[in-house]
Design an enzyme around this catalytic site. Structure first.
Site, PDB file in Angstrom:
ATOM      1  N   GLN A   8       0.797  -1.339  -0.264  1.00  0.00           N
ATOM      2  CA  GLN A   8       0.022  -0.167   0.156  1.00  0.00           C
ATOM      3  C   GLN A   8       0.865   1.150  -0.112  1.00  0.00           C
ATOM      4  OE1 GLN A   8      -3.562  -1.709   3.013  1.00  0.00           O
ATOM      5  NE2 GLN A   8      -4.005   0.107   1.820  1.00  0.00           N
ATOM      6  N   SER A  49       4.467  -5.944   2.801  1.00  0.00           N
ATOM      7  CA  SER A  49       3.405  -6.494   3.194  1.00  0.00           C
ATOM      8  C   SER A  49       2.572  -6.809   2.474  1.00  0.00           C
ATOM      9  CB  SER A  49       3.072  -4.769   3.899  1.00  0.00           C
ATOM     10  OG  SER A  49       1.595  -5.434   4.411  1.00  0.00           O
ATOM     11  N   LEU A  50       1.433  -6.168   2.077  1.00  0.00           N
ATOM     12  CA  LEU A  50       0.308  -6.813   0.684  1.00  0.00           C
ATOM     13  C   LEU A  50       1.537  -7.557  -0.379  1.00  0.00           C
ATOM     14  CD1 LEU A  50      -2.894  -7.363  -0.521  1.00  0.00           C
ATOM     15  CD2 LEU A  50      -1.559  -4.721  -2.183  1.00  0.00           C
ATOM     16  N   ARG A  54      -8.756  -9.151   3.696  1.00  0.00           N
ATOM     17  CA  ARG A  54      -7.710  -8.543   4.359  1.00  0.00           C
ATOM     18  C   ARG A  54      -7.469  -7.376   4.826  1.00  0.00           C
ATOM     19  NH1 ARG A  54      -1.981  -6.943   3.572  1.00  0.00           N
ATOM     20  NH2 ARG A  54      -0.717  -7.747   4.940  1.00  0.00           N
ATOM     21  N   HIS A  82       0.473  -3.513  11.253  1.00  0.00           N
ATOM     22  CA  HIS A  82       1.765  -4.097  11.535  1.00  0.00           C
ATOM     23  C   HIS A  82       2.109  -4.068  12.736  1.00  0.00           C
ATOM     24  CE1 HIS A  82       1.757  -5.860   7.402  1.00  0.00           C
ATOM     25  NE2 HIS A  82       2.254  -4.527   7.522  1.00  0.00           N
ATOM     26  N   GLN A 119       1.737 -11.870   9.913  1.00  0.00           N
ATOM     27  CA  GLN A 119       2.363 -10.815   9.187  1.00  0.00           C
ATOM     28  C   GLN A 119       1.839 -10.085   9.471  1.00  0.00           C
ATOM     29  OE1 GLN A 119       0.939  -9.166   5.896  1.00  0.00           O
ATOM     30  NE2 GLN A 119       2.675  -9.217   4.272  1.00  0.00           N
TER      31      GLN A 119
END
Length: 318
Positions: free
Chosen positions: A13, A94-95, A119, A201, A250
């Site tokens: 993102q 991340s993503l 998610r 996170h 994660q």
């Protein structure tokens, strides 16, 4: 060690923008087909959203995540169709870890695009809007950031270790503000609030992790055909059930991006391809190790150049 190996890295993102992949969509049928496939799963015209004029709609987390995954997979398919070399290792921020796993053959695209929509929704609703925040800290070492966050009242922690001197903190809004002031006093060059609506996170995302665990339980995961370095511990993993657990962990654990890049360097990587919109990871990679050759392939001319250059790069090390 000879640094003749190639890595593919996939953005998360923040890399989304209105108008992205316009030239690639015109140039490559694989890109057009991938966006059409995503639209079938999601039930709306993904390409129209990306090419529209509503940046706020694009920035909604449950929209951003499937759009970015679709963009990365589309460019990966175009790369392969143009005869691009198979990378030796992959990682995603991340993503982007989901994008990496799709491109490595561990997840199907249709499963993943629906999974990351969920998610995004889980992450967005885990903390009420306005209660969480994130901020980028520039010019301070990791240990000092960790120490001052630990000394701040409330929930705040370092969550993205993006490169030496660039770390993102997140948590409850008041705690992020207080930590930011302490970090500036300690010598940070900048502390910049990020335009996000949830503290990704952090431990505040554990409810989202529980919901993701339920959603991912029924999704088939295979051993990756190309090793993928995971954000949680900066190592590769071949066991599908361990990969499943890491994708859940994660969501509420720090992204160890600097360590992920270092793992790839230690494995002999000398060149990295950013497979997705923009050049965010290219910039971070150069901050981590200036010797790393980096290619961003959103534009067709750049993709063609990288296909040729990396074919030669691998031949030289053969």
């Amino acid at each position: 060690m000879s640094q003749n190996k190639t890595a593919f890295v996939f953005p998360g993102q923040g890399s989304q923008k209105i108008g992205m992949l316009l030239a690639a969509h015109a140039a490559y049928p694989e890109v057009r087909d991938t966006f059409a496939e995503a639209a079938e799963v999601l039930g709306y015209d993904v390409w129209a959203l990306v090419q529209g004029d509503d940046q706020d709609a694009l920035n909604l987390t449950e929209t951003t995540q499937p759009v970015l995954l679709t963009s990365s997979v589309a460019l990966w398919r175009a790369w392969n169709a143009q005869g691009g070399a198979t990378p030796d290792i992959m990682a995603g921020h991340s993503l982007g870890e989901f994008s990496a796993l799709v491109c490595a053959g561990a997840l199907s695209f249709t499963d993943a695009v629906d999974l990351v929509r969920q998610r995004g929704r889980f992450m967005q609703t885990a903390v009420p809007v306005g209660e969480g925040a994130m901020a980028a800290v520039i010019g301070l070492d990791d240990d000092t950031i960790n120490k001052l966050c630990a000394e701040t009242d409330g929930v705040v922690a370092a969550v993205n270790f993006n490169s030496p001197g660039q770390v993102v903190i997140a948590g409850h809004s008041a705690a992020v503000d207080a930590a930011g002031e302490a970090l500036k006093t300690a010598g940070a060059r900048k502390v910049m609030p990020l335009a996000v609506s949830a503290p990704f996170h952090t431990e505040l995302m554990k409810p989202a992790g529980e919901r993701l665990a339920e959603a991912i339980a029924g999704v088939a995961i295979n051993t990756p055909a190309v090793p993928v370095v995971h954000n949680v511990h900066a190592r590769t993993e071949s066991d599908p059930e361990k990969i499943r657990a890491l994708l859940v962990e994660q969501i509420y654990s720090p992204v160890q991006w600097t360590r992920c890049v270092q793992t790839m360097l230690d494995a002999g990587v000398g060149a990295a391809v950013e497979c997705g919109p923009g050049k965010v990871l290219t910039g971070l990679a150069r901050r981590i190790d200036k010797s790393l050759l980096c290619y961003a392939i959103e534009e067709p001319a750049d993709l063609a150049e990288a296909v040729e250059a990396l074919g030669e790069h691998q031949c030289e090390g053969a």
